[in-house]
Design a protein around this motif. Structure first.
Motif, PDB file in Angstrom:
ATOM      1  N   GLY A 202       0.828  -1.195   0.000  1.00 25.90           N
ATOM      2  CA  GLY A 202       0.000   0.000   0.000  1.00 25.90           C
ATOM      3  C   GLY A 202       0.863   1.245   0.000  1.00 25.90           C
ATOM      4  N   HIS A 203       0.240   2.412  -0.142  1.00 17.98           N
ATOM      5  CA  HIS A 203       1.021   3.650  -0.098  1.00 17.98           C
ATOM      6  C   HIS A 203       1.060   4.194   1.328  1.00 17.98           C
ATOM      7  CE1 HIS A 203      -2.244   6.604   0.301  1.00 17.98           C
ATOM      8  NE2 HIS A 203      -1.318   7.540   0.337  1.00 17.98           N
ATOM      9  N   ASP A 204       0.150   3.674   2.168  1.00 14.26           N
ATOM     10  CA  ASP A 204       0.127   4.054   3.579  1.00 14.26           C
ATOM     11  C   ASP A 204      -0.550   2.940   4.372  1.00 14.26           C
ATOM     12  OD1 ASP A 204      -2.579   4.191   3.077  1.00 14.26           O
ATOM     13  OD2 ASP A 204      -2.820   6.287   3.633  1.00 14.26           O
ATOM     14  N   VAL A 205      -0.702   3.142   5.695  1.00 18.30           N
ATOM     15  CA  VAL A 205      -1.454   2.202   6.516  1.00 18.30           C
ATOM     16  C   VAL A 205      -2.571   2.996   7.175  1.00 18.30           C
ATOM     17  CG1 VAL A 205      -1.282   0.327   8.190  1.00 18.30           C
ATOM     18  CG2 VAL A 205       0.774   1.084   6.994  1.00 18.30           C
ATOM     19  N   ASP A 206      -3.811   2.531   7.030  1.00 13.95           N
ATOM     20  CA  ASP A 206      -4.985   3.257   7.535  1.00 13.95           C
ATOM     21  C   ASP A 206      -5.593   2.544   8.737  1.00 13.95           C
ATOM     22  OD1 ASP A 206      -5.326   5.191   5.119  1.00 13.95           O
ATOM     23  OD2 ASP A 206      -5.268   3.208   4.181  1.00 13.95           O
ATOM     24  N   PHE A 207      -5.906   3.334   9.788  1.00 14.65           N
ATOM     25  CA  PHE A 207      -6.494   2.754  10.990  1.00 14.65           C
ATOM     26  C   PHE A 207      -7.721   3.534  11.440  1.00 14.65           C
ATOM     27  CE2 PHE A 207      -1.977   1.636  11.438  1.00 14.65           C
ATOM     28  CZ  PHE A 207      -2.085   0.262  11.636  1.00 14.65           C
ATOM     29  N   VAL A 300       1.067   6.914   7.793  1.00 15.68           N
ATOM     30  CA  VAL A 300      -0.006   6.267   8.552  1.00 15.68           C
ATOM     31  C   VAL A 300      -1.165   7.250   8.729  1.00 15.68           C
ATOM     32  CG1 VAL A 300      -0.627   5.245  10.789  1.00 15.68           C
ATOM     33  CG2 VAL A 300       1.607   4.750   9.785  1.00 15.68           C
ATOM     34  N   ASP A 301      -2.379   6.796   8.471  1.00 18.03           N
ATOM     35  CA  ASP A 301      -3.588   7.591   8.715  1.00 18.03           C
ATOM     36  C   ASP A 301      -4.324   7.025   9.919  1.00 18.03           C
ATOM     37  OD1 ASP A 301      -3.363   9.433   6.658  1.00 18.03           O
ATOM     38  OD2 ASP A 301      -4.502   8.223   5.223  1.00 18.03           O
ATOM     39  N   LEU A 302      -4.606   7.886  10.906  1.00 15.23           N
ATOM     40  CA  LEU A 302      -5.349   7.464  12.090  1.00 15.23           C
ATOM     41  C   LEU A 302      -6.666   8.231  12.152  1.00 15.23           C
ATOM     42  CD1 LEU A 302      -2.452   7.699  14.722  1.00 15.23           C
ATOM     43  CD2 LEU A 302      -3.312   5.610  13.647  1.00 15.23           C
TER      44      LEU A 302
HETATM   45 MN    MN Z   1      -4.869   6.701   3.657  1.00 14.58          MN
END
Ligand code: MN
Ligand code: 8DG
Ligand code: MN
Length: 377
Positions: A202-207, A300-302
């Motif tokens: 992925g291009h980031d990790v989403d939580f 990372v997206d929180l």
């Molecule tokens: Mn994202």
């Protein structure tokens, strides 16, 4: 067992949320070129064309077999004249001239490199391109004014453009899980985005973070961030406060589907195992150590959601972007409802529909349930 006749046409529904789109499909040789043209349209700020190419590609992802002839496309929805011409060329010549020219073009390559900087959108990239700038080093060299996000974007450019693996996502998940539980026992952490859909990279990790006791989640974000910061795990973070309630009677600033959860765009410092850091030592090109960096930067997206909205938030943050777009379009056009990452509103009956699971939301919308692994539209 009989194989389908060559003339047998598959019925494909026109909304992405009515279709099953597995991660691995049979027509990458067509969808990748179409998505190049979509991306180029995005760079030109031609939203209509962008979405038209995205929809064409998406329809092909739902097909159960390889497209070999133009006849195979009979009765398929969403395929416009332009997309059909591109497909025909690829089927006949093996490549599309327009796609090849686009990929080679200075503008496409520069826009790709510049929008590849975290914090840089199409508008800034286009302005810089017209000023003669082509890549992130040009931004530094010419002393462009960059905001804090863009400064971090340039600093960690190489790492952030290196795909995040599932393994790395799991390592980050462990770290965030620890932080969340330390700050608020009983809190729930869910992996969303592409990794929830089964993607390998992925291009980031989403939580998404919540707590079963409504209201207990309030004020969590700063505490989670402080915990991570104290552990030396954060390279950058920018939090936006939840404004869902505050802005209800104010003028709508964002489109209704943009959500107003407390959310954080961040960059994590992820320690690397020896095998990983060794092989990428040269590629990173940012390390002062000869043995290669011992860590890498990861986006990372929180997002923190109240429990009552958790099902909607989960659905909204799982993607894909086209699947989400079509869910909202389906709700509005076919059901007279308004779907957001927070809620579903029935505009005819004038009430909100509660849901405690994604399945319930699909039921409210009159859609067959599509699991995350088949939302790769
Ligand atoms: Mn994202
Ligand atoms: P990737 O990171 O592997 O490239 O794919 P992804 O996980 O599907 O993309 P993403 O950019 O991380 O977005 C994940 C989902 O988050 C996306 O389907 C829609 C949702 N989302 C929102 N609001 C926003 C937003 O403001 N920005 C982004 N990027 N995504 C958002 O609901
Ligand atoms: Mn993602």
């Amino acid at each position: 067992k009989t194989s389908p006749k060559p003339s047998a046409h598959v019925a494909v529904k026109s909304y992405a949320c009515q279709r099953r789109s597995p991660l691995n499909h049979h027509n990458t040789f067509l969808t990748e070129p179409l998505e190049i043209l979509a991306e180029n349209a995005e760079f030109m700020e031609n939203e209509g064309r962008n979405i038209a190419f995205r929809r064409s590609a998406s329809v092909l992802k739902a097909l159960p077999r390889v497209v070999r002839r133009m006849e195979d496309l009979k009765n398929l929805p969403c395929l416009g004249g332009h997309s059909l011409r591109v497909i025909k060329e690829i089927l006949e010549d093996g490549a599309s001239q327009e796609v090849e020219t686009t990929k080679q073009s200075e503008q496409f390559q520069a826009m790709k490199a510049l929008t590849g900087v975290f914090g840089v959108g199409v508008k800034s990239a286009d302005r810089w391109f017209r000023e003669g700038l082509r890549n992130p080093s040009d931004l530094i060299r010419t002393g462009q004014k960059l905001n804090h996000t863009q400064q971090a974007g340039v600093r960690y450019y190489n790492d952030l453009n290196k795909p995040v693996t599932k393994k790395e996502a799991e390592a980050i998940s462990d770290m965030v899980g620890k932080a969340v539980r330390a700050v608020l026992p009983g809190a729930i952490l869910t992996l969303t985005g592409g990794f929830r859909r089964g993607k390998e990279v992925g291009h980031d990790v989403d939580f998404l973070i919540t707590h079963p006791e409504e209201g207990a989640e309030e004020g969590m974000m700063p505490k989670v961030l402080k915990w991570l910061e104290d552990q030396g795990l954060l390279l950058y973070q920018k939090t936006t406060r939840n404004s869902y309630l505050e802005s209800r009677d104010g003028p709508e600033r964002a489109p209704h589907h943009m959500d107003r959860f407390e959310r954080c765009f961040s960059i994590f410092k992820l320690e690397q195992t020896k095998e990983c850091s060794g092989t990428t030592a040269g590629a990173a090109g940012m390390s002062e150590q000869q043995s290669g960096p011992s860590w890498r930067a990861v986006r990372v997206d929180l997002v923190v959601s109240p429990y009552s909205q958790f099902a909607y938030a989960t659905l909204g943050w799982t993607g894909s972007k086209l699947f989400e777009r079509d869910l909202r379009r389906w709700a509005g056009q076919e059901r007279g409802m308004s779907l957001s990452n927070h809620a579903l509103y029935d505009s005819k009956r004038h009430h909100y529909l509660h849901a405690s699971s994604e399945e319930e939301i699909f039921t409210h919308l009159g859609l067959e349930y599509i699991p995350p692994s088949e939302r790769n539209a």
